[in-house]
Structure formats: C-alpha cells, structure tokens
Scaffold this motif. Structure first.
Motif, short mmCIF file in Angstrom:
data_model
loop_
_atom_site.label_atom_id
_atom_site.label_comp_id
_atom_site.label_asym_id
_atom_site.label_seq_id
_atom_site.Cartn_x
_atom_site.Cartn_y
_atom_site.Cartn_z
N ILE A 165 0.88 -1.17 0.00
CA ILE A 165 0.00 0.00 0.00
C ILE A 165 0.91 1.22 0.00
CG2 ILE A 165 -1.81 1.28 1.19
CD1 ILE A 165 -2.51 -1.32 2.69
N LYS A 166 0.83 2.02 -1.06
CA LYS A 166 1.68 3.21 -1.15
C LYS A 166 1.03 4.43 -0.50
CE LYS A 166 5.46 2.04 -3.44
NZ LYS A 166 6.84 2.44 -3.09
N TYR A 167 -0.20 4.71 -0.88
CA TYR A 167 -0.90 5.88 -0.38
C TYR A 167 -2.37 5.57 -0.18
CZ TYR A 167 3.16 8.65 -1.95
OH TYR A 167 4.42 9.16 -2.14
N ILE A 168 -3.03 6.33 0.72
CA ILE A 168 -4.47 6.24 0.95
C ILE A 168 -5.02 7.66 1.04
CG2 ILE A 168 -6.31 5.44 2.48
CD1 ILE A 168 -4.38 3.31 3.54
N ASN A 169 -6.22 7.84 0.50
CA ASN A 169 -6.92 9.12 0.62
C ASN A 169 -8.38 8.85 0.96
OD1 ASN A 169 -7.04 12.10 0.25
ND2 ASN A 169 -8.52 11.54 -1.34
N ALA A 170 -8.93 9.61 1.90
CA ALA A 170 -10.33 9.45 2.31
C ALA A 170 -11.09 10.75 2.09
CB ALA A 170 -10.42 9.05 3.78
N THR A 194 -12.83 5.89 0.12
CA THR A 194 -11.37 5.95 0.20
C THR A 194 -10.77 5.43 -1.10
OG1 THR A 194 -10.91 3.70 1.03
CG2 THR A 194 -11.52 5.39 2.66
N ALA A 195 -9.52 5.82 -1.34
CA ALA A 195 -8.78 5.30 -2.49
C ALA A 195 -7.37 4.96 -2.03
CB ALA A 195 -8.72 6.33 -3.61
N SER A 196 -6.90 3.77 -2.41
CA SER A 196 -5.56 3.29 -2.05
C SER A 196 -4.78 2.99 -3.32
CB SER A 196 -5.64 2.02 -1.19
OG SER A 196 -6.40 2.22 -0.02
N ALA A 215 -16.30 8.00 -4.50
CA ALA A 215 -15.13 7.22 -4.89
C ALA A 215 -14.30 7.94 -5.93
CB ALA A 215 -15.57 5.86 -5.41
N THR A 216 -14.97 8.57 -6.90
CA THR A 216 -14.25 9.35 -7.91
C THR A 216 -13.46 10.47 -7.26
OG1 THR A 216 -15.88 8.84 -9.64
CG2 THR A 216 -14.52 10.81 -9.94
N ARG A 217 -14.10 11.17 -6.32
CA ARG A 217 -13.43 12.28 -5.64
C ARG A 217 -12.23 11.79 -4.84
NH1 ARG A 217 -14.98 15.46 -0.85
NH2 ARG A 217 -17.02 14.45 -0.80
N ALA A 218 -12.38 10.64 -4.14
CA ALA A 218 -11.27 10.10 -3.35
C ALA A 218 -10.09 9.73 -4.23
CB ALA A 218 -11.75 8.88 -2.56
N ALA A 219 -10.38 9.07 -5.36
CA ALA A 219 -9.31 8.63 -6.26
C ALA A 219 -8.67 9.81 -6.98
CB ALA A 219 -9.87 7.62 -7.27
N ARG A 220 -9.48 10.78 -7.39
CA ARG A 220 -8.93 11.94 -8.09
C ARG A 220 -8.00 12.73 -7.17
NH1 ARG A 220 -13.47 14.30 -10.50
NH2 ARG A 220 -12.98 13.17 -12.45
N GLN A 221 -8.40 12.92 -5.92
CA GLN A 221 -7.53 13.61 -4.96
C GLN A 221 -6.25 12.83 -4.73
OE1 GLN A 221 -9.56 14.51 -1.31
NE2 GLN A 221 -11.03 15.89 -2.28
N LEU A 222 -6.36 11.50 -4.61
CA LEU A 222 -5.18 10.66 -4.43
C LEU A 222 -4.19 10.87 -5.57
CD1 LEU A 222 -4.13 7.98 -2.75
CD2 LEU A 222 -4.89 6.81 -4.82
N MET A 223 -4.71 10.84 -6.80
CA MET A 223 -3.84 10.96 -7.97
C MET A 223 -3.23 12.34 -8.08
SD MET A 223 -6.31 8.85 -10.60
CE MET A 223 -5.22 8.99 -12.02
#
Length: 346
Positions: A3-8, A162-164, A54-62
C-alpha cells in the motif's frame, strides 16, 4: 504487494447526535457517544452517490501524489450501494478518472470485511505479474438505505469513500518523498479469510434486488422502540455482536500463525470501526492492550468498508506508526464475512 498511499473523503453534510430525530427518552446525544463512541457522521446528499465519492477520493489521491492515469493497470471498487445494477460502477469511475482503456475495472459487493478482501484480490493479481499498479476504491452511502425513524442504525452508520494506491513490492514510487507525502510502503502479509452465510438475514436490505424487487412500505416497530420500513436496512444487533465475538478472536489467532507472529509482535491493531461497545468487547476477549488498539469512529461513525483505510491513513499521517511497525487489520460483518492481514511498514 504494497500500500503506497491512501486518501479518504466524506460528504459535506455532517450530522451530530443532537440532530437525530425519534430518539427514545432514555437515549440522549451524550449516551449515544458514550455507548457507541460516535458523535458525528457524514451523510451523502440526495444526488450524491458512492461512485461520486469514490471518484473524488481517487482523483484527490492521484493529484496529491502525482500519479499518472496511464500508470494504472486496474481499478477495484468495493461497494454495497452502487449507482446502478448495471453498468459496473468501476467502469464509470475509470472513465471519470481518465484511466486508459487498457485498465481493467471491477466492482465487488462486500461490507465491513471489504477492504481486506480487496487487498487479497489485488495481491493475487500483482504478485502473479498480471498487473503492476492498481487503485482500490471503497465507497458507501448506507444512509440511503436507512429510514429516518430508525434511530438504532441512524446513530451508527456514516457515508465515505477511500482510495488506495497498490503496487508491486519492487515499485519505488514515492519512496524519495518526505513527510506525509512519503509513501507508506505497507507490505501486505498473509491473510485469514472466512464466510458464514448462515447469518445472511441479520444485516440486510430486503428490497431492491431480484429476489424481492419491491414490497410493502409498512412501518415495523422493533423491541427497542426504533421504527423501520419493511424494505429498509435491518440489523439484528445481538446476533451480529455474538457472531463477532465468536469469530474475530479465532481470525486473529489464525492470521498471527500464518504470518509467524505472536500477539506481542503486533505494534498496532486496526479493527473495523463497528461501534465502541463491540470494539471494547473484542479488545478484551482478544487480550489486546488498549494502547495498541486504535479507535477513531467518533467523527465518522461506522463507514462500512471505509473504516480500515480511513484509520490506516490517519495513523500514518499523524505519525502514530513508523517504519518497521507491524499493523494487524481485521474486518468483519455483513454476510457474515471476515478477514485479517498484517501490514508491515517498510
């Protein structure tokens, strides 16, 4: 696999205990917090879905970690509140994020054990060499299944996503960064996974699927005075509690054996954040020292498959854990389904 990064992320609408209607006289906002360990929870807007979150979590992560869309080989989405029966929500999220058409995408339907199962599936694909990088997204809007008069579950559940970022063991992405932007490098160990479908009726949304698409909207009053409609979310609390106390200690012992560890070797335990009453009982039965047992549901409530990654992100960014620490993750609930693994911070 790492697991590199997580965003919630959470919906903007926060509901505190004082805002929950239809509470019986003996249940005050203070008593809810004392017994359940929950003060507030985020509730999705009427037009806000799990795929939106989920889209918002993943977009912020990226964006935060400068992850190129072209580098992603697969997208996993764990949800029990999809936008549609079909198409697959993960396909919609892939399009929203601009991931390449060479990227695989799949939904899977699991609740409180979902993060553990998603890690297990991703590890199989990454370790086999089939893929190198994946985004694993969890998203739930259980509030949309809950009747406004059913305080027994309104007090517990909140919405979130969340997005990991998951990579192979030899991937060095983010390793040269400092502070909270430095990659977590959480190496995933061996798993305990289990199912007991005999308990399927004890946490259920009865209407909406093909078994029973529609039905009566009559109100049903429970023994505790809460009121739900026949098709809304139903939870048999005592049976869920007993299942958890019977099953989770065995899962904890098994995952320790599978990773050649003793209980004392674990630096931190992150269990699914069900409620304070249940977690306290589990901590005692598993003989886990309180200082090693992480609880963080007070602001979020029980966010189903999101609780474990939310907590894991928190302990990493707050510096509660450090390089070399070993963290046990344990999920359990609807199905019945459960899973556990060990994350070692490299």
């Amino acid at each position: 696999m790492k697991i590199k990064y997580i965003n919630a992320v959470f919906p903007e609408n926060m509901v505190d205990n004082a805002q929950i209607d239809y509470l019986p006289d003996k249940w005050s906002p203070e008593k809810i917090e004392k017994k359940l360990g929950i003060r507030t929870r985020a509730i999705a807007a009427a037009d806000e879905t799990s795929a939106d979150l989920a889209t918002r979590a993943a977009r912020q992560l990226m964006e935060k970690h400068q992850i190129s869309p072209e580098s992603i080989d697969f997208l996993f989405f764990c949800t029990q509140s999809p936008d549609y029966f079909l198409p697959t929500s993960a396909c919609m999220i892939q399009n929203n994020l601009g991931l390449p058409t060479t990227c695989g995408a799949v939904d899977f339907n699991l609740g409180c054990s979902g993060y553990i199962y998603g890690l297990a599936m991703a590890r199989g694909m990454i370790d086999s060499g089939l893929i190198k990088k994946a985004i694993f997204v969890t998203g739930e809007t259980y509030s949309k299944f809950i009747y406004e008069k059913d305080w027994s579950v309104r007090t517990i559940f909140g919405d979130a996503a969340t997005a990991s970022l998951l990579t192979s063991d030899n991937d060095t992405f983010g390793d040269d960064r400092q502070g909270i932007l430095k990659s977590m490098n959480g190496n995933i160990g061996n798993f305990n996974l289990g199912t007991d479908g005999a308990g399927w009726e004890n946490l259920i949304v009865p209407y909406g699927g093909m078994r029973q698409p529609t039905g009566s909207n009559e109100e049903i009053e429970s023994d505790n005075g809460s009121i739900r409609r026949a098709g809304d979310l139903y939870m048999h609390g005592s049976k869920i509690f007993n299942f958890t106390l019977d099953t989770v200690p065995i899962a904890v012992e098994d995952v320790l054996v599978k990773n050649s560890m003793d209980l004392a070797d674990v630096d931190l335990f992150i269990f699914h954040q069900a409620n304070k009453h249940m977690l306290s009982a589990l901590m005692k039965k598993c003989e886990i020292p309180s200082e090693k047992f992480y609880v963080n549901m007070v602001e979020y409530g029980n966010t189903v498959s999101n609780t474990i990654p939310i907590a894991l992100q928190e302990v990493w960014e707050k510096g509660i854990v450090k390089k070399g620490d070993r963290i046990m993750l344990v999920g359990f609930g609807v199905g019945y389904s459960w899973g556990a693994t060990i994350v070692t911070l490299d």
